[in-house]
Design a protein around this motif. Structure first.
Motif, PDB file in Angstrom:
ATOM      1  N   GLY A  15       0.834  -1.194   0.000  1.00  0.00           N
ATOM      2  CA  GLY A  15       0.000   0.000   0.000  1.00  0.00           C
ATOM      3  C   GLY A  15       0.867   1.242   0.000  1.00  0.00           C
ATOM      4  N   THR A  16       0.307   2.336   0.462  1.00  0.00           N
ATOM      5  CA  THR A  16       1.048   3.603   0.457  1.00  0.00           C
ATOM      6  C   THR A  16       1.240   4.184   1.848  1.00  0.00           C
ATOM      7  OG1 THR A  16      -1.027   4.809   0.087  1.00  0.00           O
ATOM      8  CG2 THR A  16       0.257   4.184  -1.867  1.00  0.00           C
TER       9      THR A  16
ATOM     10  N   LEU B  11      11.251  -0.242  11.379  1.00  0.00           N
ATOM     11  CA  LEU B  11      12.155  -0.213  10.230  1.00  0.00           C
ATOM     12  C   LEU B  11      11.880   1.018   9.368  1.00  0.00           C
ATOM     13  CD1 LEU B  11      11.979  -3.991   9.197  1.00  0.00           C
ATOM     14  CD2 LEU B  11      13.825  -2.854  10.452  1.00  0.00           C
ATOM     15  N   PRO B  12      12.897   1.515   8.651  1.00  0.00           N
ATOM     16  CA  PRO B  12      12.689   2.698   7.809  1.00  0.00           C
ATOM     17  C   PRO B  12      11.910   2.361   6.541  1.00  0.00           C
ATOM     18  CG  PRO B  12      14.914   1.870   7.522  1.00  0.00           C
ATOM     19  CD  PRO B  12      14.312   1.061   8.644  1.00  0.00           C
ATOM     20  N   SER B  13      11.393   3.413   5.912  1.00  0.00           N
ATOM     21  CA  SER B  13      10.684   3.250   4.645  1.00  0.00           C
ATOM     22  C   SER B  13      11.643   2.739   3.575  1.00  0.00           C
ATOM     23  CB  SER B  13      10.085   4.583   4.215  1.00  0.00           C
ATOM     24  OG  SER B  13       9.450   4.463   2.963  1.00  0.00           O
TER      25      SER B  13
ATOM     26  N   VAL C 216      10.392  -5.375   3.676  1.00  0.00           N
ATOM     27  CA  VAL C 216       9.413  -5.992   4.566  1.00  0.00           C
ATOM     28  C   VAL C 216       8.065  -5.386   4.196  1.00  0.00           C
ATOM     29  CG1 VAL C 216       8.625  -6.267   6.946  1.00  0.00           C
ATOM     30  CG2 VAL C 216      11.078  -6.340   6.409  1.00  0.00           C
ATOM     31  N   ILE C 217       7.135  -6.239   3.755  1.00  0.00           N
ATOM     32  CA  ILE C 217       5.853  -5.725   3.255  1.00  0.00           C
ATOM     33  C   ILE C 217       4.723  -6.316   4.083  1.00  0.00           C
ATOM     34  CG2 ILE C 217       4.340  -5.500   1.259  1.00  0.00           C
ATOM     35  CD1 ILE C 217       6.776  -6.075  -0.522  1.00  0.00           C
ATOM     36  N   ALA C 218       4.058  -5.427   4.808  1.00  0.00           N
ATOM     37  CA  ALA C 218       2.825  -5.808   5.496  1.00  0.00           C
ATOM     38  C   ALA C 218       1.672  -5.482   4.559  1.00  0.00           C
ATOM     39  CB  ALA C 218       2.695  -5.032   6.806  1.00  0.00           C
ATOM     40  N   ASP C 219       0.850  -6.468   4.261  1.00  0.00           N
ATOM     41  CA  ASP C 219      -0.223  -6.279   3.280  1.00  0.00           C
ATOM     42  C   ASP C 219      -1.014  -5.000   3.547  1.00  0.00           C
ATOM     43  OD1 ASP C 219       0.206  -8.330   1.584  1.00  0.00           O
ATOM     44  OD2 ASP C 219      -1.624  -9.441   2.031  1.00  0.00           O
ATOM     45  N   GLY C 220      -1.133  -4.186   2.496  1.00  0.00           N
ATOM     46  CA  GLY C 220      -1.910  -2.965   2.591  1.00  0.00           C
ATOM     47  C   GLY C 220      -1.115  -1.758   3.052  1.00  0.00           C
TER      48      GLY C 220
END
Length: 284
Positions: free
Chosen positions: A192-193, A226-228, A265-269
């Protein structure tokens, strides 16, 4: 009037005396062919086994004991199996038998002091073998709260370890989820954003190589704070994922760690975060 109080005191003392000198009954373990005994699938794959209470029969002289791991291994292999082992012990069983055959205690008159027993450790399943190939499954005496006193088992495991046999159990997808809180079927992440402000995830992850399940891994490294992640077009082929509870929606979502490619690291959404070197190293 005084004689009545005296009679009550005598009655109480008599009852207390009988209570102290009598002991709760414990059955005697049946003698069977040792070849008929084997380890049951341990918890949590198999059900919790009832705690036995039987004593060692008179005249039964053990020369070996077999104990079974009470839990399966944390790691799930690529073939979706987990392991546990049976261990053989040999030595002088005199002390172990003495402890196994102790009397159980009477139930306490003050059960409120016993507390909860839901957090008690699962005890090893075990049996004793004699030099004639016979075996028994003895149990444990109970304390005043009805809980097992496992001193005899501890004495067995203080003897000489003479070998172990590994067993493997194939798990279903649901069982892998229950054990590691991840699904062994690959699902691509959905970014997501909005940056996540709090990520609370456990330590078990399912690993994938080119979308094929290759086992589970455990990490103690944090994914919070964690950073963007910067823009990156590299495609990850090695990933680890698990389910986590989104604190804002109170729903389960997928959390993916890219072990190669962009290392995100991607958390859905939510917007991707940049994995730390420590987090990536913990999966190697």
């Amino acid at each position: 009037m005084l004689w009545r109080w005296f009679a009550v005191v005598i009655l109480v003392l008599a009852v207390a005396g009988i209570w102290r000198v009598t002991t709760p009954d414990r059955p005697v373990a049946a003698i069977v062919d040792a070849e008929t005994l084997e380890c049951a699938p341990p918890y949590p794959i198999g059900p919790r086994q009832a705690t036995p209470t039987a004593t060692v029969p008179d005249g039964f002289v053990p020369v070996a004991a077999l104990t079974c791991d009470p839990y399966v291994s944390d790691a799930v292999a690529a073939d979706r199996t987990v392991s546990f082992s049976a261990h053989r012990w040999e030595g002088d069983f005199g002390r172990a038998v003495k402890l196994l055959n102790r009397s159980s205690e009477h139930t306490t008159w003050f059960p409120g002091g016993c507390g909860d027993n839901y957090s008690l450790a699962v005890l090893d399943e075990f049996w004793l073998v004699d030099d004639r190939g016979r075996a028994i499954r003895p149990g444990h005496p109970s304390d005043s709260c009805g809980l097992p006193k496992p001193g005899g088992l501890a004495a067995v495991k203080e003897l000489t370890s003479v070998g172990s046999t590994e067993h493997r159990i194939t798990l279903s997808d649901d069982q892998i989820y229950e054990l590691s809180h991840c699904w062994p079927t690959y699902r691509p992440p959905t970014a997501g954003t909005t940056l996540p402000t709090s990520l609370s995830a456990g330590s078990g992850f399912c690993r994938f190589s080119s979308t094929e399940f290759v086992g589970t891994s455990w990490t103690t490294e944090t994914v919070d704070g964690l950073p963007s992640a910067p823009d990156c077009d590299a495609v990850a082929t090695e990933v680890a994922s698990r389910m986590y509870l989104d604190g804002f929606t109170n729903q389960e979502r997928l959390l993916t760690v890219e072990l190669d490619g962009c290392h995100r690291v991607i958390a859905d959404g939510y917007a991707p975060l940049q994995a730390s070197d420590e987090l990536l190293a913990s999966f190697r």
